[in-house]
Enzyme design. Sequence first.
Site, PDB file in Angstrom:
ATOM      1  CG  ASP A 146     -29.209  -2.646  42.664  1.00 56.11           C
ATOM      2  OD1 ASP A 146     -28.877  -1.841  41.769  1.00 56.11           O
ATOM      3  OD2 ASP A 146     -29.345  -3.862  42.445  1.00 56.11           O
ATOM      4  CD  GLU A 173     -25.613  -2.055  41.828  1.00 60.02           C
ATOM      5  OE1 GLU A 173     -25.771  -2.024  40.595  1.00 60.02           O
ATOM      6  OE2 GLU A 173     -25.804  -3.078  42.501  1.00 60.02           O
ATOM      7  CD1 TRP A 174     -25.789   8.459  41.305  1.00 63.09           C
ATOM      8  CD2 TRP A 174     -24.769   8.671  43.311  1.00 63.09           C
ATOM      9  NE1 TRP A 174     -25.628   9.805  41.575  1.00 63.09           N
ATOM     10  CE2 TRP A 174     -25.017   9.957  42.791  1.00 63.09           C
ATOM     11  CE3 TRP A 174     -24.148   8.562  44.545  1.00 63.09           C
ATOM     12  CZ2 TRP A 174     -24.654  11.122  43.466  1.00 63.09           C
ATOM     13  CZ3 TRP A 174     -23.794   9.715  45.222  1.00 63.09           C
ATOM     14  CH2 TRP A 174     -24.050  10.974  44.688  1.00 63.09           C
ATOM     15  CG  LEU A 181     -25.244   0.291  36.891  1.00 63.06           C
ATOM     16  CD1 LEU A 181     -25.007  -0.083  35.442  1.00 63.06           C
ATOM     17  CD2 LEU A 181     -25.138  -0.958  37.746  1.00 63.06           C
ATOM     18  CE1 TYR A 182     -30.371   0.330  37.929  1.00 58.54           C
ATOM     19  CE2 TYR A 182     -28.664   0.526  39.606  1.00 58.54           C
ATOM     20  CZ  TYR A 182     -29.634  -0.222  38.963  1.00 58.54           C
ATOM     21  OH  TYR A 182     -29.866  -1.516  39.333  1.00 58.54           O
ATOM     22  CG  ASP A 202     -25.637  -6.832  37.198  1.00 56.25           C
ATOM     23  OD1 ASP A 202     -25.337  -5.679  37.550  1.00 56.25           O
ATOM     24  OD2 ASP A 202     -26.673  -7.418  37.554  1.00 56.25           O
TER      25      ASP A 202
HETATM   26  C1  GLA Z   1     -28.548  -5.564  40.115  1.00 52.94           C
HETATM   27  C2  GLA Z   1     -27.120  -5.364  40.599  1.00 52.94           C
HETATM   28  C3  GLA Z   1     -26.479  -6.704  40.881  1.00 52.94           C
HETATM   29  C4  GLA Z   1     -27.293  -7.464  41.903  1.00 52.94           C
HETATM   30  C5  GLA Z   1     -28.727  -7.610  41.428  1.00 52.94           C
HETATM   31  C6  GLA Z   1     -29.628  -8.181  42.511  1.00 52.94           C
HETATM   32  O1  GLA Z   1     -28.597  -6.184  38.858  1.00 52.94           O
HETATM   33  O2  GLA Z   1     -26.370  -4.633  39.659  1.00 52.94           O
HETATM   34  O3  GLA Z   1     -25.155  -6.540  41.332  1.00 52.94           O
HETATM   35  O4  GLA Z   1     -27.223  -6.779  43.132  1.00 52.94           O
HETATM   36  O5  GLA Z   1     -29.280  -6.348  41.059  1.00 52.94           O
HETATM   37  O6  GLA Z   1     -30.955  -8.289  42.099  1.00 52.94           O
END
Ligand code: GLA
Length: 416
Positions: free
Chosen positions: A156, A188-189, A191-192, A216
Amino acid sequence: MMLFWLILLAGFSLTASLDNGLALTPPMGWLTWERFGCNTDCEHDPKNCIGENLIKAMAHEMVDGGYLEAGYQYVCIDDCWPSKERDSEGRLVPDPKRFPNGMKALANYVHALGLKFGIYEDFGTKTCGGYPGSEFYLQTDANTFAEWGVDLLKFDGCHSNPKDMDAGYEAMSLYLNKTGRPILFSCEWPLYQSGSMTPDYDAIRRTCNMWRDYGDINDSWDSVLNTIGIVAANKFNQSSYAGPGGWNDPDMLVVGDFGLSPDQEKTQFAMWAMFAAPLLMSNDLRSISSVSRELLLNTRIIAVNQDKLGVQGTLLIELSNIQIWNRPILPKGSYAIVVLNRGEGGSAARISVKGQQLGLNDPKGYALVNVFDGSSMGYLTPTGSLELSINPTGVVMFTVTLKQDTTLHFVRYNKT
Ligand code: GLA
């Protein structure tokens, strides 16, 4: 030698993927987050808290319920598993109350059932749930995960600077590789970064086996529809980066939870198959309805998702509430097609569409099969018309395959 391969690969349109031999088709499995969140209250809620009992129970369900056989292999813990402090040598420690036997024993348990074991960490100083993050500990954590027998790491990006991610995620990918254990790297690179900068999808594909492009998902139709809309917008042309070794991740399947109607569950599953998306369920397999279970085990839809060509489907036509998506699949010249009705309430939408509007241009024509029940939907030529009725918030999904000459003669003979 390495340089030779790099030059050779540069000639292909699809960027080289992370070469760890994993995710040649979209990963399939189960993940705690959407359904079980950060429930750490094992004292009052022992069956649903993030701890070894939940993982063991779900692992058994995956085997006994036929999910493993259908291809769902990874059992993954999301956030909230560690103790709040690292040990004296800086290593992560699982919460001792909730994971009394430690992670290695849990990984062994999962492996003994024929499944693979996934875990979560964060590139920043803390995870999104406030647990210790990997910043300044990347290599230590990669080594710890390998020692535990981890097969998938979801990484994440909370509590970090998106600008540092290009270097940071690449470093973690290298450290994982250096352990010698094949560990599927779920990032998740993008996305941020997508809010403030343009993610470097070439680098992302070289570094990760799957990557979250969007926020999410939650257990509601609005959330599923919103995600479909963002995939459709394809802002960074990220759909073209999907392929064997690396996949766009629109987040978990919420099929089998509380928020979707039966039609909407079919829609999410069909669309995720079109997206060549990882199929990570987040539901309670101990109490799932037989309708949802059967959908998740539908071999024809899974086959579309897992198609070895690995091309992500794209939006072909949008007319008011109707969207038509198409995805090239094997054998060559075949497609999976989904017609989605985003309209809510009222009666089913009725449409008539010509073969050529669906991109079906071979005059020999195509055989159509409904993927939900395997029934034939007849044949379609480029100029022939297909009449469809699509429930509100529902889909019609079918595969089209080039018709054999012999069949064509037979049909012609019958018509005249
Ligand atoms: C972020 C991620 C989610 C999950 C939560 C856990 O929001 O995008 O998929 O992993 O953190 O805290």
